[in-house]
Motif scaffolding. Structure first.
Motif, short mmCIF file in Angstrom:
data_model
loop_
_atom_site.label_atom_id
_atom_site.label_comp_id
_atom_site.label_asym_id
_atom_site.label_seq_id
_atom_site.Cartn_x
_atom_site.Cartn_y
_atom_site.Cartn_z
N UNK A 41 17.31 21.03 3.76
CA UNK A 41 18.30 20.04 3.34
C UNK A 41 18.51 19.07 4.49
N UNK A 42 19.02 17.92 4.12
CA UNK A 42 19.39 16.98 5.18
C UNK A 42 20.71 16.35 4.79
N UNK A 43 21.40 15.90 5.80
CA UNK A 43 22.66 15.22 5.52
C UNK A 43 22.33 13.82 5.05
N UNK A 44 23.05 13.38 4.05
CA UNK A 44 22.82 12.01 3.61
C UNK A 44 23.69 11.09 4.46
N UNK A 45 23.07 10.30 5.30
CA UNK A 45 23.92 9.36 6.04
C UNK A 45 24.45 8.34 5.04
N UNK A 46 25.64 7.92 5.22
CA UNK A 46 26.23 7.00 4.26
C UNK A 46 26.31 5.59 4.84
N UNK A 47 26.19 4.64 3.96
CA UNK A 47 26.33 3.25 4.36
C UNK A 47 27.60 2.71 3.73
N UNK A 48 28.49 2.17 4.55
CA UNK A 48 29.77 1.69 4.01
C UNK A 48 29.71 0.21 3.67
N UNK A 49 30.31 -0.11 2.54
CA UNK A 49 30.30 -1.51 2.09
C UNK A 49 31.53 -2.25 2.60
N UNK A 50 32.46 -1.52 3.15
CA UNK A 50 33.64 -2.18 3.70
C UNK A 50 34.80 -2.29 2.72
N UNK A 51 34.60 -1.90 1.49
CA UNK A 51 35.72 -1.85 0.56
C UNK A 51 36.08 -0.39 0.38
N UNK A 52 37.24 0.04 0.90
CA UNK A 52 37.57 1.47 0.84
C UNK A 52 37.53 2.03 -0.57
N UNK A 53 37.96 1.24 -1.54
CA UNK A 53 37.98 1.73 -2.92
C UNK A 53 36.56 1.94 -3.44
N UNK A 54 35.70 0.98 -3.22
CA UNK A 54 34.31 1.06 -3.69
C UNK A 54 33.59 2.23 -3.00
N UNK A 55 33.78 2.33 -1.69
CA UNK A 55 33.12 3.40 -0.95
C UNK A 55 33.58 4.78 -1.40
#
Ligand code: TYD
Ligand code: MG
Length: 482
Positions: A84-98
């Motif tokens: 398994x690997x950790x999924x690194x996340x990419x933030x869009x900058x909108x807390x609600x969307x993220x």
């Protein structure tokens, strides 16, 4: 043998075409037209399509789960040894969307954003792309819906102009994939999947086979090149356009943007998420300069209810992992009809009818000669049983023409016997209500008993004015109005 040798060799460029019928709702195929889809039971949903032989469900990798099947040596791995690997996340900058995405975008995932035309999908994504661009990511926006000038105008309005946001009007999926492979954007937005076409499919863009083939091609692009791809899919109220429904099993995440055009707020929900939970809800307000995050929706929806009014009661519901306080309103009047009217907006009509019957039978309240209207303030839709108690309180308040005392909140499902049934996330709900200044909180006795210590600890932390009222019977709520 002989027949085989005589068969004409097929040139790659001259593909055999075949006519078949496909369901626009779920994509099921049939050699002849059917009035009702045997898969999804939709009526009159079959549409004629011409496809090249060899292109069809099997070529999507759906049958093999995307794994190439080999005649021998099919790899089999014990579950415990799968890496398994950790999924690194990419933030869009909108807390609600993220948050709705489950904590940002997962690289290489395929996301479908569906919603009715004009609800704000393009706006939401343009803002998300801008957020990514300001974080240093290169992003590509492919629009078959609007011209680059229109997109620029919108971006100006949103304050989202950036060098790192690249635009293309390409609608051929093969050409688009080639461009994407050379540019290598972190995120690709395809607006909308109904305008994209695959050169191998003869039918027009938006048809079942076009949508499916194009998505399959984009899925491959996303997975092989780790390009996070967001597809926009329109749904009409009648569901006539092929799209979102039949793509749901192909994509990793399905987001749905909905809202009431009149109130200006939009709700984003995840209905499927391979990388997060599906209960989350993001709230946005549509303004002149785009969608603004509403990070504290409870106070947003309660804004107008600071005043004490007859026929209103506050419910504490759960939207995903987040408690949400909403105001339930009811209007009870004398009916001039032989069968009185019961009209609800944003609530479950059936549930409401049942609740009225319970109030009559178990609490001895006569309602059979009254017209009753009920709704949720702010245009929200609440289908959670835990709003029952607040619904009952608002009806009683209007019936007896007495407003509830201030700062009261209600949590609880009402059973047919008039009993108040337990609810989940009791602590989180009470905590949120306390945070917003509610001081008299009604909750099911059963929930209170099962976590008594936690509730008492909460009370100790909070202000001294807060009181909890565990209730067992619907009758106990009627005493509030006596
Ligand atoms: P849009 O994102 O184009 O919807 P979709 O892509 O889902 O079809 O948004 C369309 C509506 O949003 C449009 O009717 C006007 C409204 N809007 C605003 O109110 N404020 C704004 O800043 C923008 C860009 C759009
Ligand atoms: Mg759009």
């Amino acid at each position: 043998m002989k027949a085989h040798a005589m068969a004409p060799k097929m040139d790659k460029s001259e593909k055999r075409m075949r006519t078949l019928f496909a369901c626009t709702q779920c994509g099921a195929q049939s050699p002849k037209w059917l009035g009702r889809c045997p898969e999804c039971s939709a009526w009159n949903s079959f549409q004629e399509e011409t496809v090249a032989v060899g292109i069809g469900a099997a070529s999507l990798g759906a049958s093999s789960g995307g794994v190439p099947l080999r005649a021998s040596g099919v790899p089999v791995t014990p579950l415990s040894q799968v890496e398994t690997r950790d999924f690194p996340r990419v933030f869009c900058g909108s807390p609600e969307f993220d948050r709705v995405l489950g904590g940002g975008l997962v690289p290489g995932s395929l996301v479908l954003l569906s919603g009715e035309p004009g609800i704000g999908k393009s706006t939401l994504l343009m803002q998300a792309l801008h957020g990514l661009a300001t974080r240093g990511f290169k992003v590509l926006y492919a629009s078959g819906e609007e011209s680059p000038e229109q997109i620029r105008l919108r971006a100006d309005r949103l304050g989202c102009v950036s060098d790192k946001v690249l635009l293309t009007a390409e609608t051929d999926v093969v050409a688009l994939a080639t461009v994407a492979k050379s540019i290598k954007p972190a995120v690709l937005v395809v607006d909308s999947i109904q305008t994209i076409s695959h050169p191998d499919v003869a039918s027009s863009p938006g048809s079942v086979s076009q949508v499916r083939e194009s998505t399959a091609a984009l899925l491959e692009l996303a997975k092989d090149n780790t390009i996070t791809t967001i597809l926009v899919g329109h749904v009409t109220k009648e569901g006539t356009v092929a799209g979102p429904k039949l793509l749901e099993h192909l994509v990793d995440t399905v987001l749905h943007l909905e809202g009431d055009a009149n109130t200006g707020f939009r709700i984003l929900r995840a209905t499927k998420n391979r990388f997060g939970s599906t209960g989350e809800m993001g709230v946005f307000a549509m303004q002149g300069n785009g969608l603004r995050d509403v990070t504290n929706p409870s106070s947003y929806f309660l804004e107008e209810s600071k005043q004490v009014r007859e026929g209103t009661a506050v419910a504490v519901c759960m939207e995903g992992t987040r408690p949400l306080l909403v105001e339930i309103q009811a209007l009870v009047g004398r009916s001039t009809y032989s069968s009185p009217r019961r009209v609800v907006t944003g609530l479950d009509q059936q549930r409401f009818q049942v609740l009225l019957a319970i109030l009559e039978k178990r609490a001895g309240v006569a309602l059979s000669t009254n017209d009753i209207f009920a709704g949720v303030a702010g245009g929200l839709r609440i289908f959670e049983p835990s709003a029952d108690l607040a619904m009952a309180a608002s009806v009683l308040s209007s019936l007896f023409e007495r407003p509830l005392p201030p700062r009261h909140a209600f949590i609880g499902e009402v059973g047919l016997a008039g009993e108040i049934r337990g609810i989940t996330h009791g602590i989180a709900r009470v905590q949120e209500a306390m945070k917003l200044g509610f001081e008299r909180i009604y909750l099911p006795m059963r929930s209170f008993r099962s976590e008594r210590d936690s509730y008492l600890a909460l009370l100790k932390e909070g202000s001294a004015d807060v009181q909890l009222f565990p209730v067992e019977e619907i009758r106990e709520v009627t005493t509030l109005f006596k």
